[in-house]
Design a protein around this motif. Sequence first.
Motif, short mmCIF file in Angstrom:
data_model
loop_
_atom_site.label_atom_id
_atom_site.label_comp_id
_atom_site.label_asym_id
_atom_site.label_seq_id
_atom_site.Cartn_x
_atom_site.Cartn_y
_atom_site.Cartn_z
N UNK A 40 0.81 -1.22 0.00
CA UNK A 40 0.00 0.00 0.00
C UNK A 40 0.84 1.26 0.00
N UNK A 41 2.10 1.16 0.40
CA UNK A 41 2.95 2.34 0.42
C UNK A 41 4.39 1.97 0.08
N UNK A 42 5.20 3.00 -0.10
CA UNK A 42 6.57 2.80 -0.55
C UNK A 42 7.44 2.12 0.50
N UNK A 43 7.15 2.36 1.76
CA UNK A 43 7.94 1.74 2.81
C UNK A 43 7.71 0.23 2.85
N UNK A 44 6.46 -0.20 2.72
CA UNK A 44 6.18 -1.64 2.68
C UNK A 44 6.82 -2.28 1.46
N UNK A 45 6.74 -1.62 0.31
CA UNK A 45 7.38 -2.13 -0.90
C UNK A 45 8.88 -2.30 -0.68
N UNK A 46 9.51 -1.32 -0.09
CA UNK A 46 10.95 -1.37 0.15
C UNK A 46 11.32 -2.52 1.07
N UNK A 47 10.55 -2.72 2.13
CA UNK A 47 10.84 -3.81 3.06
C UNK A 47 10.71 -5.18 2.38
N UNK A 48 9.72 -5.32 1.53
CA UNK A 48 9.54 -6.61 0.84
C UNK A 48 10.67 -6.86 -0.16
N UNK A 49 11.10 -5.82 -0.84
CA UNK A 49 12.23 -5.97 -1.76
C UNK A 49 13.50 -6.33 -0.98
#
Length: 512
Positions: free
Chosen positions: A317-326
């Motif tokens: 839902x947000x850039x921080x979650x995307x970054x953590x998953x990457x």
Amino acid sequence: MFGEKVPSSEFINRGEYRDKVLGCWTGKNIGGTLGAPMEGRREIFDVNFYVQDLKGKPAPNDDLDLQLIWLLAVEENGIYQVNERVLGEYWLNHITGPWNEYGIGKVNMANGLVPPLSGACNNDQWKNSNGAWIRSEIWACLFPGAPDDALEFAWCDACVDHAGDGIYAELFTTAMESAAFVESDIRKLIDIALAKIPADCRVARSVGIAIREYEAGHDFKTARNAVVEDSADLGWFQAPANVAFAVIGLLYGEGDFGRSLCYAVNCGDDTDCTGATVGAVLGIVKGRSGIPAEWIEPIGETIRTVAIDPFHAEAPTDLDELTERVLRCTEETQMANPTLPRLTDGPTAISEKLRASLLSGEQVERRLWKKSSFAFRTDCPFGKVEVEYLDGVEATPGETKRLRLALRNPHLENKICYFDWNLPEGWSVKQGEQQVLGIRYGAVSSIEVELTVGEFDSAYVYLPLAVRISGRNYPTFITVPFQYRDSVRATLEKPDSLYWDNHDRMLARRAR
């Protein structure tokens, strides 16, 4: 995977890496939002900031959407189980965007033309266009400082709906972005990316024009017009010119984040794509901490999707979650492949030897440039079976079609591989209905056959091919599709005023 299998002595600080990944996605959101209102227009613009009333949210952008599905594929399968066939399945299941090459690739796959056939067939108008190079960041982030490794997956990605320069364009942007984790000089990044694509391809030619115009001291409009003139035969919305527009932004912006994005967008054409890619490159180079707050505040941190089915996509839902998953996927990738530069809690330590090696195209030329977009592979327990169409997939009754059958990287020694055709009435193989290959461990064995085409009952025919290994009594079945010549039309007429009216309404909806 590329490279010698020896543990890496190259290190990237984990905190710096995370800052760069977050910067990548932030820059992607910023550039895509900046360019969205001008998308598809052919004139030169003069924007210097957002022109929309954004209300704290970015514009939705398929450039980012599709990569969320690739992330899901990596999470669910592991990076080294992902290939073009896996990505094709995720595309069919999760991606709804119908536009141009997206729609053609999806229809091809639904009709049995699996990747890379899905990108090469019925796709003359769009195979060299922009849909692939705009989704390269996921591979760069998973392979920081290791572009040769990233490019293998970029090829698998691009071939789903592109061929030729459409693939080379994604190799270019992936290489530039992967290298940006360890190299901050923009000019060097462009040279690294050029080393990873054929010097005689149209992407390299257009990028070369942009470089020459910049180094000659000409203004950005002159550089842009030179690129447009050289690409006139390709038309608009094509990768060579638009990749060059992104390069113009990077060169003429001279390191300034906002100015670089604006130069790219002001070139016109696929403006959300060029702005987004420039934003991603500079976001990696500078990190999130180096992006001016004035560009972040108007759009916030959310991710807005437009081209993917929300059910089961598990999109962040947000850039921080995307970054953590990457970050988690990158750590798992490095556990699977110890040759990659390692994330560490200590200081970043990148050798000059690695930096120098980034400029080599030898590995990529050997592994990727010669891969045929008309050869599909099927993973079998004993190796990869490959069927290559030497004369394309379209056929007419009575015509002779040449095929190359191959077994790649077999896991068996001194065995026999049997190919047995079960052909419909009227179809025949000159060399007989069985071909036999002797195989050696890790080698490639192939044989060429000539197929006489019989009648079609519909637009497609699916020929069953049984593959069997000596000592095993059961076959593995592969489907070899053919398409009746001139029975499928996927090209579009020149857009009319109604198209642009609908296009403008779509952009207005995105902005709300």
